[in-house]
Design a protein around this motif. Structure first.
Motif, PDB file in Angstrom:
ATOM      1  N   VAL A 234       1.181  -1.101   0.137  1.00 52.14           N
ATOM      2  CA  VAL A 234       0.025   0.054   0.007  1.00 52.14           C
ATOM      3  C   VAL A 234       0.799   1.673  -0.015  1.00 52.14           C
ATOM      4  O   VAL A 234       1.714   0.960   0.707  1.00 52.14           O
ATOM      5  CB  VAL A 234      -1.141  -0.382   1.020  1.00 52.14           C
ATOM      6  CG1 VAL A 234      -1.824   0.674   1.287  1.00 52.14           C
ATOM      7  CG2 VAL A 234      -1.606  -1.105   1.378  1.00 52.14           C
ATOM      8  N   GLY A 238      -3.498   4.957   0.485  1.00 51.72           N
ATOM      9  CA  GLY A 238      -3.611   3.880   1.011  1.00 51.72           C
ATOM     10  C   GLY A 238      -4.708   3.650  -1.114  1.00 51.72           C
ATOM     11  O   GLY A 238      -5.628   2.515  -1.079  1.00 51.72           O
ATOM     12  N   LYS A 239      -4.013   3.819  -2.186  1.00 55.77           N
ATOM     13  CA  LYS A 239      -5.212   3.660  -3.286  1.00 55.77           C
ATOM     14  C   LYS A 239      -4.390   2.807  -4.171  1.00 55.77           C
ATOM     15  O   LYS A 239      -2.541   3.317  -4.249  1.00 55.77           O
ATOM     16  CB  LYS A 239      -5.374   4.614  -4.334  1.00 55.77           C
ATOM     17  CG  LYS A 239      -6.993   5.915  -3.173  1.00 55.77           C
ATOM     18  CD  LYS A 239      -7.067   6.587  -3.407  1.00 55.77           C
ATOM     19  CE  LYS A 239      -8.323   7.585  -2.800  1.00 55.77           C
ATOM     20  NZ  LYS A 239      -8.828   8.803  -3.856  1.00 55.77           N
ATOM     21  N   CYS A 250      -0.403  -0.904  -4.162  1.00 51.07           N
ATOM     22  CA  CYS A 250      -1.553  -1.276  -4.284  1.00 51.07           C
ATOM     23  C   CYS A 250      -2.091  -2.302  -5.001  1.00 51.07           C
ATOM     24  O   CYS A 250      -3.316  -1.830  -5.088  1.00 51.07           O
ATOM     25  CB  CYS A 250      -2.538  -0.352  -2.988  1.00 51.07           C
ATOM     26  SG  CYS A 250      -3.574  -1.332  -2.270  1.00 51.07           S
TER      27      CYS A 250
END
Length: 670
Positions: A234, A238-239, A250
């Protein structure tokens, strides 16, 4: 011992939502209408409002592929299914597509989930179907071919414009239907997709090993027919963001190869990956157009290197280890990843289907189900694998990990008399559970152990009121190769059969007056043309009589040129299967018989239960569990003949009625 133990068999395919593909297709064809799936309608809820709103998208149109005239005629599959047919859309389902990309490299595995006889022309009725593994059974999922389109582009997986193949788009829709909506595919675990596409077991490879060990593991896993995929960690947001390196944070990738290549004055280990996005690629060392590819003088460069924007690229092992968080390897049986040791061995399997656990927080673990197993011999590495798969009805959309835990305890001597259930006194606070390496996802929990000989018990637990699951326990068997009987003199198989093996000269050399061949002549032909070396395990006269009977369409006890040609094609395929399945010593172990069945082209679509496989092991192997090439040929050909006979005689596909004479003619001659 625990109850409800039964062999895991592909006995029947479950029809998801009770929808029968053939019935629905034929009904639509008779009515002259295209299928519309009421159980997964062409509305926003099938996509998921959370997904549309999260990306700020309006509700799309739903179109059938042939309605888009700008692309030309649609195809289900034009030539063969390839990872390059897959291009990810708006759903964050790279975890599914990376697993699917790996599956395309294993055609016999792909055939299990992707029925090939589907088309936009022949018997087209707007309906397609796919199969997925769910807790020990294959589930057939029907979909219509209406796909969401927004701004003239397909919202999710979309076809390449140069081939217009729609099998990935429709398979993704079927998987979304199985899970409830496209939104439920938006984020997930790679191992769960690998299991759903194969029914196999997933091992997490150690990325901290040396690069040369890593390349060896990947190459040997590929040779064993394993599926491989990996993921990046990640990132700050967080995308799935594209980083400066060209990698996506991620995000899931397919592992498609590994090599050691000459570079400057030494060697460099490199791994090949594929990105489901289709174009975004690694920009560092060994990337497309990099200096390393310009400088290498390795003669394999022409075969290995292509500078294309297709999502596939090479990366050095060191960069792979620095930038990826995990590497998953999926196989039908457990595999060992111990620094170049043999990746797979002989394993026995205990399977417990349709199991249930109730929560007993006040009473303790002694009320939970208990599953016993026995380790008989010491081993140098992991020798027990325990794998739980949670049933879909026990899952919630909010679950991040499987709602189940388990422990493995060794049963000491004073409790050996308890065979069904251990008493509460066994579960004291001083008793320690066995430790091992584990892999835990939303649907699967697998743990590998290195256990000393003794009796053990698996005790699951859950935080839910109840949970249903499948449990598989794999026990490694001792290596029988070390104990092979030196008197077992297997005659060698020739390196290859001539592709033009059905030449009139070969046939006429053994045929009576060039017209036909009986069992005696066939025996001479097979032992002289196929086998080599000193006398040993050769084709017997009885085996040749059996083959003649199986190929004898005219029922005259002989093979004419056309019948012999059918037999020869099967022999060439059997030779390929034997050489790719046996362990290098000219011996095929009975534990690999299932693999031989899967790799035989003429057995496509034929499934065998574990119970039948065990019976065939007794029938065709020797006392040490070894199967010779002649025995394998007879088994595979008889399996094909019996399966086809059943389907030809059965009126409903479930059973058949024969008179006594028909039964006797069938079983006594063939």
């Amino acid at each position: 011992m625990a109850r409800n133990q039964e062999p895991l068999a592909e006995i029947s395919v479950i029809k998801f939502k009770d929808q029968d593909f053939k019935y629905l297709r034929d009904h639509c064809l008779r009515k002259g209408q295209l299928f519309e799936d009421e159980t997964f309608p062409a509305v926003a809820s099938s996509i998921g409002l959370q997904l549309l709103q999260g990306k700020g998208l309006p509700s799309p149109e739903w179109k059938r592929p042939w309605m888009d005239s700008s692309r030309g005629p649609p195809y289900f599959i034009r030539e063969s299914a390839s990872r390059f047919d897959i291009q990810q859309g708006q759903a964050g389902d790279c975890w599914v597509l990376a697993a699917l990309g790996s599956l395309t490299q294993s055609p016999h595995c792909l055939r299990k989930i992707l029925p090939m006889k589907q088309s936009f022309s022949h018997q087209y009725a707007g309906i397609f179907h796919f199969r997925f593994w769910q807790c020990g059974q294959w589930v057939d999922v029907v979909v219509d071919d209406r796909l969401p389109v927004l701004y003239q582009e397909y919202l999710f997986v979309h076809p390449r414009r140069d081939n217009n193949e729609f099998w990935p788009c429709l398979l993704e829709k079927a998987y979304a239907k199985l899970h409830g909506s496209y939104f439920h595919l938006h984020g997930g675990h790679l191992p769960d997709a690998l299991v759903d596409l194969t029914g196999g077991l997933v091992t997490n490879a150690d990325l901290y090993s040396s690069p040369s060990d890593l390349v060896l593991v990947v190459k040997m896993a590929a040779q064993a027919g394993s599926l491989m995929a990996c993921s990046t960690p990640v990132g700050p947001t967080g995308k799935d963001d594209v980083m400066a390196t060209g990698l996506v944070s991620c995000h899931a990738y397919t592992v498609t190869g590994a090599e050691q290549i000459q570079y400057r004055k030494g060697w460099e280990e490199i791994i090949r990956l594929w990105n489901p996005w289709g174009k975004t690629e690694w920009r560092g060392r060994w990337s497309d157009g990099s200096q390393e590819w310009q400088e290498t003088h390795d003669h394999r460069k022409v075969q290995l290197y292509e500078n294309k924007e297709d999502g596939e690229f090479w990366i050095s092992c060191q960069d792979f280890q620095d930038n990826f968080s995990c590497l998953y390897i999926c196989n039908q049986i457990p595999i060992s990843l111990d620094h170049g040791n043999i990746l797979h061995g002989r394993w026995s399997e205990m399977t417990f289907r349709n199991q249930e656990i109730l929560r007993h927080p006040a009473e303790g673990p002694w009320r939970d189900p208990q599953y016993f197993f026995l380790v008989q011999e010491p081993m140098e590495s992991n020798n027990v694998v325990v794998s739980f798969t949670i049933m879909p009805q026990s899952l919630m959309s909010t679950d991040k990990e499987i709602p189940l835990n388990f422990q493995v305890f060794k049963v000491d001597s004073q409790f050996q008399q308890f065979r069904e259930r251990l008493p509460p006194t066994f579960f004291s606070q001083f008793r320690h559970a066995a430790q091992g390496t584990h892999l835990k996802t939303k649907c699967n929990f697998t743990q590998c152990f290195h256990l000393s000989p003794g009796t053990y018990v698996v005790v699951p637990s859950t935080s839910r009121e109840e949970a249903q699951f499948l449990l598989r326990i794999f026990l490694k068997l001792p290596d029988t190769d070390r104990n092979l009987d030196n008197n077992f003199n297997l005659r060698g198989l020739k390196a290859s059969l001539p592709e033009s093996g059905f030449k009139q000269s070969i046939f006429q050399r053994y045929a009576q007056q060039g017209i036909d061949i009986d069992a005696t002549q066939l025996q001479s032909l097979l032992n002289q043309e196929l086998l080599q070396g000193p006398p040993g395990d050769m084709f017997s006269l009885d085996e040749c009589r059996s083959m003649v009977a199986l190929m004898d369409l005219e029922v005259n006890g002989r093979l004419n040129p056309q019948e012999f040609k059918r037999l020869w094609r099967r022999l060439m395929n059997c030779q390929h299967v034997f050489q790719n399945t046996q362990n290098g010593s000219g011996v095929l172990l009975s534990s690999d018989l299932w693999k031989a069945i899967e790799n035989a082209d003429f057995l496509a679509g034929i499934s065998v239960s574990r119970e039948l496989l065990d019976l065939m092991t007794l029938r065709y192997s020797d006392s040490a569990g070894r199967i010779s090439f002649p025995s394998l040929v007879c088994f595979l050909m008889r399996l094909e003949a019996m399966a086809k006979t059943f389907h030809n005689l059965s009126k409903d596909g479930k059973g058949l009625y024969l008179t006594e004479m028909e039964w006797m003619n069938l079983v006594m001659y063939s």
